[in-house]
Scaffold this motif. Structure first.
Motif, PDB file in Angstrom:
ATOM      1  N   SER A  73       0.908  -1.246  -0.087  1.00  0.00           N
ATOM      2  CA  SER A  73      -0.090   0.161  -0.074  1.00  0.00           C
ATOM      3  C   SER A  73       0.732   1.361  -0.132  1.00  0.00           C
ATOM      4  O   SER A  73       1.900   1.238   0.347  1.00  0.00           O
ATOM      5  CB  SER A  73      -0.837  -0.120   1.257  1.00  0.00           C
ATOM      6  OG  SER A  73      -1.704   1.064   1.444  1.00  0.00           O
ATOM      7  N   ARG A  74       0.299   2.308  -0.340  1.00  0.00           N
ATOM      8  CA  ARG A  74       0.806   3.523  -0.194  1.00  0.00           C
ATOM      9  C   ARG A  74       0.386   3.910   1.114  1.00  0.00           C
ATOM     10  O   ARG A  74      -0.373   3.513   1.914  1.00  0.00           O
ATOM     11  CB  ARG A  74      -0.085   4.778  -1.002  1.00  0.00           C
ATOM     12  CG  ARG A  74       0.481   4.733  -2.598  1.00  0.00           C
ATOM     13  CD  ARG A  74      -0.368   6.060  -3.334  1.00  0.00           C
ATOM     14  NE  ARG A  74      -1.628   5.833  -3.248  1.00  0.00           N
ATOM     15  CZ  ARG A  74      -2.276   6.620  -2.772  1.00  0.00           C
ATOM     16  NH1 ARG A  74      -1.985   7.919  -2.206  1.00  0.00           N
ATOM     17  NH2 ARG A  74      -3.939   6.866  -2.957  1.00  0.00           N
ATOM     18  N   LYS A 105      -5.416   4.950   3.422  1.00  0.00           N
ATOM     19  CA  LYS A 105      -5.283   3.439   3.585  1.00  0.00           C
ATOM     20  C   LYS A 105      -5.214   2.892   4.981  1.00  0.00           C
ATOM     21  O   LYS A 105      -5.440   1.892   5.247  1.00  0.00           O
ATOM     22  CB  LYS A 105      -3.977   3.119   2.788  1.00  0.00           C
ATOM     23  CG  LYS A 105      -3.902   3.657   1.406  1.00  0.00           C
ATOM     24  CD  LYS A 105      -4.823   2.929   0.648  1.00  0.00           C
ATOM     25  CE  LYS A 105      -4.522   3.429  -0.947  1.00  0.00           C
ATOM     26  NZ  LYS A 105      -5.698   2.736  -1.859  1.00  0.00           N
ATOM     27  N   GLN A 142       4.659  -3.845   2.759  1.00  0.00           N
ATOM     28  CA  GLN A 142       5.361  -3.215   1.793  1.00  0.00           C
ATOM     29  C   GLN A 142       4.642  -2.061   1.475  1.00  0.00           C
ATOM     30  O   GLN A 142       3.395  -1.777   1.209  1.00  0.00           O
ATOM     31  CB  GLN A 142       5.471  -4.005   0.521  1.00  0.00           C
ATOM     32  CG  GLN A 142       6.075  -3.303  -0.722  1.00  0.00           C
ATOM     33  CD  GLN A 142       6.406  -4.273  -1.847  1.00  0.00           C
ATOM     34  OE1 GLN A 142       5.855  -5.365  -2.044  1.00  0.00           O
ATOM     35  NE2 GLN A 142       6.639  -3.698  -2.962  1.00  0.00           N
ATOM     36  N   GLY A 143       5.478  -0.717   1.587  1.00  0.00           N
ATOM     37  CA  GLY A 143       4.933   0.492   1.405  1.00  0.00           C
ATOM     38  C   GLY A 143       5.737   1.542   1.271  1.00  0.00           C
ATOM     39  O   GLY A 143       6.850   1.462   1.795  1.00  0.00           O
ATOM     40  N   GLY A 180       9.267   1.329   0.482  1.00  0.00           N
ATOM     41  CA  GLY A 180       9.729   1.351  -0.946  1.00  0.00           C
ATOM     42  C   GLY A 180       8.768   1.205  -1.910  1.00  0.00           C
ATOM     43  O   GLY A 180       7.927   0.418  -1.415  1.00  0.00           O
ATOM     44  N   TYR A 181       9.076   1.419  -3.288  1.00  0.00           N
ATOM     45  CA  TYR A 181       8.219   1.024  -4.444  1.00  0.00           C
ATOM     46  C   TYR A 181       8.972  -0.079  -4.994  1.00  0.00           C
ATOM     47  O   TYR A 181      10.050   0.271  -5.649  1.00  0.00           O
ATOM     48  CB  TYR A 181       7.584   2.491  -5.297  1.00  0.00           C
ATOM     49  CG  TYR A 181       6.569   1.811  -5.950  1.00  0.00           C
ATOM     50  CD1 TYR A 181       5.377   2.052  -5.641  1.00  0.00           C
ATOM     51  CD2 TYR A 181       6.739   1.290  -7.065  1.00  0.00           C
ATOM     52  CE1 TYR A 181       4.208   1.750  -6.368  1.00  0.00           C
ATOM     53  CE2 TYR A 181       5.837   1.139  -8.236  1.00  0.00           C
ATOM     54  CZ  TYR A 181       4.587   1.275  -7.874  1.00  0.00           C
ATOM     55  OH  TYR A 181       3.443   1.011  -8.640  1.00  0.00           O
ATOM     56  N   ASP A 182       8.327  -1.143  -5.078  1.00  0.00           N
ATOM     57  CA  ASP A 182       9.053  -2.391  -5.991  1.00  0.00           C
ATOM     58  C   ASP A 182       7.953  -3.294  -6.557  1.00  0.00           C
ATOM     59  O   ASP A 182       7.419  -4.041  -5.863  1.00  0.00           O
ATOM     60  CB  ASP A 182       9.956  -2.854  -5.027  1.00  0.00           C
ATOM     61  CG  ASP A 182      10.712  -4.135  -5.584  1.00  0.00           C
ATOM     62  OD1 ASP A 182      10.371  -4.529  -6.818  1.00  0.00           O
ATOM     63  OD2 ASP A 182      11.684  -4.454  -5.091  1.00  0.00           O
ATOM     64  N   TYR A 226       1.948 -10.734  -3.240  1.00  0.00           N
ATOM     65  CA  TYR A 226       0.728 -11.205  -3.529  1.00  0.00           C
ATOM     66  C   TYR A 226       0.668 -12.821  -3.847  1.00  0.00           C
ATOM     67  O   TYR A 226      -0.321 -13.528  -3.289  1.00  0.00           O
ATOM     68  CB  TYR A 226       0.239 -10.572  -4.821  1.00  0.00           C
ATOM     69  CG  TYR A 226      -0.069  -9.313  -4.891  1.00  0.00           C
ATOM     70  CD1 TYR A 226      -1.030  -8.782  -3.914  1.00  0.00           C
ATOM     71  CD2 TYR A 226       0.607  -8.377  -5.615  1.00  0.00           C
ATOM     72  CE1 TYR A 226      -1.538  -7.446  -3.876  1.00  0.00           C
ATOM     73  CE2 TYR A 226       0.211  -6.797  -5.538  1.00  0.00           C
ATOM     74  CZ  TYR A 226      -0.630  -6.636  -4.773  1.00  0.00           C
ATOM     75  OH  TYR A 226      -1.156  -4.854  -4.527  1.00  0.00           O
ATOM     76  N   GLY A 238     -10.028   0.523  -5.634  1.00  0.00           N
ATOM     77  CA  GLY A 238      -9.093  -0.488  -5.046  1.00  0.00           C
ATOM     78  C   GLY A 238      -8.693  -1.630  -6.060  1.00  0.00           C
ATOM     79  O   GLY A 238      -9.380  -2.140  -6.474  1.00  0.00           O
ATOM     80  N   LEU A 239      -7.239  -1.877  -5.891  1.00  0.00           N
ATOM     81  CA  LEU A 239      -6.704  -2.960  -7.026  1.00  0.00           C
ATOM     82  C   LEU A 239      -6.118  -4.034  -6.207  1.00  0.00           C
ATOM     83  O   LEU A 239      -6.242  -5.170  -6.628  1.00  0.00           O
ATOM     84  CB  LEU A 239      -5.788  -2.264  -7.894  1.00  0.00           C
ATOM     85  CG  LEU A 239      -6.290  -1.082  -8.914  1.00  0.00           C
ATOM     86  CD1 LEU A 239      -5.199  -0.723  -9.854  1.00  0.00           C
ATOM     87  CD2 LEU A 239      -7.393  -1.725  -9.760  1.00  0.00           C
ATOM     88  N   THR A 240      -5.697  -3.568  -5.013  1.00  0.00           N
ATOM     89  CA  THR A 240      -4.988  -4.634  -4.161  1.00  0.00           C
ATOM     90  C   THR A 240      -5.928  -5.929  -3.822  1.00  0.00           C
ATOM     91  O   THR A 240      -5.148  -7.003  -3.923  1.00  0.00           O
ATOM     92  CB  THR A 240      -4.113  -4.077  -2.981  1.00  0.00           C
ATOM     93  OG1 THR A 240      -5.183  -3.490  -2.334  1.00  0.00           O
ATOM     94  CG2 THR A 240      -3.297  -3.026  -3.628  1.00  0.00           C
ATOM     95  N   ILE A 260      -6.121  -8.127  -7.112  1.00  0.00           N
ATOM     96  CA  ILE A 260      -4.865  -8.756  -7.319  1.00  0.00           C
ATOM     97  C   ILE A 260      -4.680 -10.064  -6.407  1.00  0.00           C
ATOM     98  O   ILE A 260      -4.574 -11.082  -6.655  1.00  0.00           O
ATOM     99  CB  ILE A 260      -3.647  -7.887  -7.338  1.00  0.00           C
ATOM    100  CG1 ILE A 260      -3.921  -6.678  -8.351  1.00  0.00           C
ATOM    101  CG2 ILE A 260      -2.607  -8.686  -7.582  1.00  0.00           C
ATOM    102  CD1 ILE A 260      -2.722  -5.604  -8.165  1.00  0.00           C
TER     103      ILE A 260
END
Ligand code: ADP
Length: 464
Positions: free
Chosen positions: A294-295, A300, A322-323, A349-351, A359, A375-377, A380
Motif C-alpha cells: 500500500s501507499r 489507507k 510493503q509500502g 519503498g516502491y518495488d 501477492y 481499490g486494486l490490491t 490482485i
C-alpha cells in the motif's frame, strides 16, 4: 460506437495513480468489443512512449479571451488512437502540483474537441475523468467556437476520487474557457468560486464512480468532501462501475516475477512463494502471513494496522508490510521490524516485482482503508488466492464476498481490524474451508472486459 476518452494521465505514457490505469486499460477493452476509441491526454515533458507520437501540427485553441496554439501528436497502440496535446504548460517536471494547475487543465480541456476534430473523429460519446477534464461537459453544452460534431454531444463523467475538485475564481475560469457570463450562476459555482468537479456533476449526462458503494458513500458528508449535497441532487444519473485489473500482468499461472507459478488446481505450489518471501525477509515460514501492499497515507488506514500489529503477532500471524509514504508510518514499520525479528518484516519503498511475490507468497492481505473508490490490491490478491481482510468501504465492499472470498469489517479501529483478523485466523486453521475460499477467490472475474461491457451499456443509454 465512437468514444472519445479524455484523461489527464494515461498508462503507460503518464501515471501518478489509478486514473492512469483506467484510462490505459478501458479503451483497449472497448476496442476489443468492437468500438473505436480516441484517448486525448496532455503531452508531458515526462511522456513515456517507446515510439514518440507523430506531431501532426498545431491547432488554434480558443482560450483566455484569445487564441492559444497547441500541438497535436498522434500514436496508435493496440487498436487505440491517442492524441497528445502539446503546450509549454505541460513541459514541467511533474504532472501536477503547480499554482496554475486549474488554468493549465482548462487549456487542455479546451483543446480536446479541437484535437478530435483535427483527426476527423466524430464522437458518439465523450467520456471525461476527474476534475482536470471536469469542464468538458459544460463546454460541449455551451462553448463558443466549438468544432462541428462536438456541440451538445452526450457526455459521461467519472469520479476517481472526489477529494480533488479543481478550484479557481469564477470570472477568470469563464474567460480561460471562453464561456458566456450567465454560467456564473450554473453548477460551476461552488459558494462563489469555480469548481471543475461540480461543473461536471451538473452538466454531464451520466456520472459514474469506480464502484457502486463509493457512489453511495460520496452522497454523505463523511465521504463527499463538500460535494455530497450536489451528489444527492444528481443521484438520478449517478452510478458505479468497478474497475478491472490487467489479467495478463497479474496471472499466477504465467507470472515471471514470482518464485513458482501456480493455478487453482495446483495450489500446493503457492507455498514455494511463501518460502521465497520468508527467506528473503527472515520470517518464520510455519505461520500464516498477513501482508500489506500500500501507499502509506491516511486514506489507507495503515496507522490502525500499525497500532494493532503487536496483537496480530499474538493472534499468531506473521506480518509483512510493503509500502512507502508518510515518514511517521515508515518509522513505525522500521521499529516494529527491529523489535520482532522472525515475526514482523517490512519493505519501505516502491518495488513492483516484490509486490508480485508478496501477492503470491502471503496468505492474507490486509486493506484497512478509510475510503476506497475502487481499490486494486484486493482484486490482485484474490487472483493469487491470497485472502483479503478489508474494511467494508467503497470498491472493497463491492468486490469481496464476506466469508466466501475474503473478510470484511465495518469499524475502522484496532478492535474492528482485530475482530476480522481473528475470524480469518480461525478460518485459516480449517484447512478444507481455507482451500475452498482460495479457490472461490481465484475464480472471480475481474477482467476489464466485464467493466467495458458495463460502460457500453451506460453509453448506449444516452446515445440517441
Ligand atoms: P491507490 O491507487 O489508491 O494507491 P489501488 O489499490 O487502487 O490504490 O492501487 C495500488 C496499486 O499500487 C496496486 O497495483 C499495488 O500493487 C501498487 N502498490 C502500492 N504500493 C506499492 C509499493 N510500495 N510497491 C509496489 N507496488 C505498490
Amino acid at each position: 460506437m465512437n468514444i472519445l476518452l479524455a484523461s489527464s494521465e494515461v498508462y503507460p505514457f503518464s501515471k501518478t495513480g489509478g486514473l492512469a490505469d483506467v484510462a490505459g486499460a478501458l479503451p483497449e477493452a472497448l476496442v476489443k468489443l468492437g468500438h473505436k476509441v480516441l484517448v486525448v491526454s496532455p503531452w508531458y515533458k515526462t511522456l513515456k512512449a517507446k515510439n514518440a507520437p507523430l506531431w501532426i501540427g498545431d491547432e488554434w485553441v480558443p482560450f483566455d479571451n484569445t487564441i492559444e496554439t497547441c500541438g497535436v501528436g498522434v500514436l496508435e497502440q493496440h487498436g487505440v488512437t491517442y492524441a497528445f496535446i502539446g503546450h509549454h504548460y505541460f513541459q514541467r517536471d511533474s504532472l501536477y502540483g503547480y499554482e496554475d494547475d486549474t488554468k493549465r487543465f482548462c487549456l487542455f480541456t479546451r483543446a480536446i474537441p479541437q484535437a478530435g476534430a483535427r483527426l476527423n473523429f466524430v464522437p458518439d460519446i465523450i467520456h471525461a475523468n476527474d476534475w482536470h477534464t471536469g469542464y468538458l461537459p459544460m463546454l460541449l453544452e455551451h462553448g463558443w467556437h466549438m468544432p462541428s460534431g462536438y456541440v451538445r454531444k452526450p457526455s459521461v463523467f467519472t469520479i476517481h476520487n472526489v477529494q480533488y475538485q479543481g478550484n479557481s475564481g469564477l470570472d477568470e475560469t469563464l474567460s480561460w474557457l471562453r464561456l458566456p457570463g450567465f454560467l456564473r450562476d450554473s453548477y460551476m459555482n461552488y459558494f462563489g468560486s469555480a469548481n471543475a468537479m461540480q461543473a461536471a456533476l451538473g452538466f454531464a449526462h451520466r456520472v459514474t464512480t469506480v464502484s457502486p458503494t463509493y457512489a453511495e458513500e460520496i452522497k454523505t458528508p463523511a465521504y463527499g468532501y463538500g460535494l455530497d449535497g450536489t451528489l444527492r441532487h444528481i443521484s438520478g444519473k449517478l452510478s458505479g462501475i468497478v474497475n478491472g485489473i490487467d489479467t495478463d500482468i497479474w496471472n499466477p499461472k504465467t507470472d515471471g516475477q514470482i518464485a513458482q507459478t501456480y493455478t487453482a488446481k495446483s495450489l500446493t505450489k503457492k507455498v514455494l512463494n511463501k518460502q521465497a518471501l520468508c527467506e528473503r525477509f527472515n520470517l518464520d515460514v510455519n505461520k500464516p502471513i498477513i501482508a500489506v501492499v500500500s501507499r502509506l497515507v491516511d486514506q489507507k488506514g495503515i496507522d490502525v494496522f500499525i497500532d494493532g500489529a503487536t496483537e496480530l503477532l499474538w493472534q499468531d500471524w506473521n506480518v509483512f508490510v510493503q509500502g512507502s509514504g508518510e515518514q511517521d508510518l515508515e518509522a513505525a514499520l522500521y521499529s516494529l521490524t527491529a523489535r520482532n525479528p522472525g515475526r514482523f518484516a517490512s519493505f519501505v519503498g516502491y518495488d513492483e516485482a516484490l509486490a508480485h511475490l508478496v501477492y503470491a507468497g502471503a496468505d492474507t492481505l490486509a486493506i484497512p482503508s478509510r475510503f476506497e473508490p475502487c481499490g486494486l490490491t484486493q482484486l490482485i490478491a484474490m487472483r493469487y488466492g491470497t485472502i483479503p481482510i478489508a474494511r467494508a468501504t467503497g470498491g472493497l465492499a463491492d468486490t469481496i464476498r464476506a466469508n466466501e472470498t475474503g473478510f470484511l469489517f465495518d469499524h475502522l479501529n484496532v478492535s474492528g481490524l482485530l475482530w476480522a483478523t481473528k475470524v480469518a485466523r480461525d478460518a485459516y486453521d480449517n484447512h478444507s474451508f481455507w482451500q475452498s475460499m482460495m479457490k472461490n477467490a481465484m475464480a472471480q472475474d475481474f477482467s476489464w472486459e466485464r467493466s467495458a461491457q458495463a460502460y457500453i451499456e451506460l453509453y448506449k443509454s444516452i446515445h440517441g
